[in-house]
Enzyme design. Sequence first.
Site, short mmCIF file in Angstrom:
data_model
loop_
_atom_site.label_atom_id
_atom_site.label_comp_id
_atom_site.label_asym_id
_atom_site.label_seq_id
_atom_site.Cartn_x
_atom_site.Cartn_y
_atom_site.Cartn_z
N LYS A 13 1.04 -1.05 -0.12
CA LYS A 13 -0.07 0.33 -0.26
C LYS A 13 0.64 1.05 0.01
O LYS A 13 0.61 2.29 -0.68
CB LYS A 13 -1.24 0.22 0.85
CG LYS A 13 -1.82 -0.78 1.46
CD LYS A 13 -3.07 -1.23 2.53
CE LYS A 13 -1.96 -1.21 3.56
NZ LYS A 13 -1.86 -2.21 4.12
N ARG A 88 -9.45 0.79 9.65
CA ARG A 88 -9.05 -0.21 9.63
C ARG A 88 -10.83 -1.38 10.39
O ARG A 88 -10.09 -2.36 10.57
CB ARG A 88 -7.89 0.23 10.80
CG ARG A 88 -6.72 1.30 10.54
CD ARG A 88 -5.92 0.51 11.64
NE ARG A 88 -4.51 0.98 11.94
CZ ARG A 88 -3.85 0.87 11.11
NH1 ARG A 88 -3.65 -0.81 11.01
NH2 ARG A 88 -2.19 1.19 10.62
N ARG A 127 12.19 -9.78 2.56
CA ARG A 127 13.12 -8.87 2.69
C ARG A 127 13.74 -8.46 4.13
O ARG A 127 14.57 -7.09 3.44
CB ARG A 127 11.59 -7.62 2.49
CG ARG A 127 11.84 -6.31 2.63
CD ARG A 127 10.42 -5.22 2.24
NE ARG A 127 9.01 -5.21 3.74
CZ ARG A 127 8.50 -5.00 3.96
NH1 ARG A 127 7.80 -4.46 3.02
NH2 ARG A 127 7.77 -4.10 4.92
N ARG A 139 13.06 -3.99 8.51
CA ARG A 139 12.38 -2.96 9.52
C ARG A 139 12.02 -4.04 10.94
O ARG A 139 12.08 -5.58 10.78
CB ARG A 139 11.22 -2.71 8.41
CG ARG A 139 11.51 -2.07 7.34
CD ARG A 139 10.36 -1.86 6.73
NE ARG A 139 9.30 -1.59 6.25
CZ ARG A 139 8.19 -1.52 5.89
NH1 ARG A 139 8.63 -1.29 4.60
NH2 ARG A 139 6.78 -1.45 6.16
N ARG A 150 0.43 -9.06 13.07
CA ARG A 150 -0.20 -7.97 12.67
C ARG A 150 -0.76 -8.05 11.42
O ARG A 150 -2.42 -7.76 11.50
CB ARG A 150 1.34 -7.80 12.26
CG ARG A 150 1.91 -5.81 13.08
CD ARG A 150 2.47 -5.11 12.43
NE ARG A 150 2.35 -4.44 11.59
CZ ARG A 150 2.37 -4.10 10.49
NH1 ARG A 150 3.57 -4.04 9.45
NH2 ARG A 150 1.11 -2.75 9.88
#
Length: 197
Positions: A13, A88, A127, A139, A150
């Site tokens: 996104k 959300r 990643r 990250r 998540r």
Amino acid sequence: MRLILLGPPGAGKGTQAQRLVKTLNIPQLSTGDMLRAAVAAGTPIGLKAKAVMESGALVSDDIVVGIINDRIDEPDAKRGFILDGFPRTLAQARALEAMLAAKGLKLDAAIELTVDAPKLVERIVQRAAEAKAAGMPARKDDDPEVFKSRLGAYERDTAAVTPFYRERGLLHEVDGMAPIGDVAKAIDAVVSEVAAA
């Protein structure tokens, strides 16, 4: 053009929103960034948010929608905006719809980047490995366990938002597992179709 980008964490996104900001010349509205800006500016709603955040509680939907309400009145959002990471929940989707209606506005489209959850977890692990190999820090949310948590929260809360927009004829699904360029083309096709309608 008023757009919402939906999809789980890691679906792309942010990448697509940044691209759309440039091609459509409209701002990407991140609720986290807007909250911090409102608090820093000391706006009435920002002061409310600051008190809640300092108490350690989650900022209420009313405050978040109030911040979006103030933000879309700014000159750069007159031509439209991209909401990423909001709404959300179903309650937030309803509150957003009511707030826009009160301004005589409505959304043009909700674009959902659909993903294959197990493959998405693989993508995140990759990643993190690539960042480590390049000597860069991974990250924080690229930890597979953090990411799975998540993803679970997204599926539990945000999955209810998709049918809400489908019922209103606003939902457009795009394969978020496709290469970035293909995802961009599919989103651009949706935007062109909506603009022509």
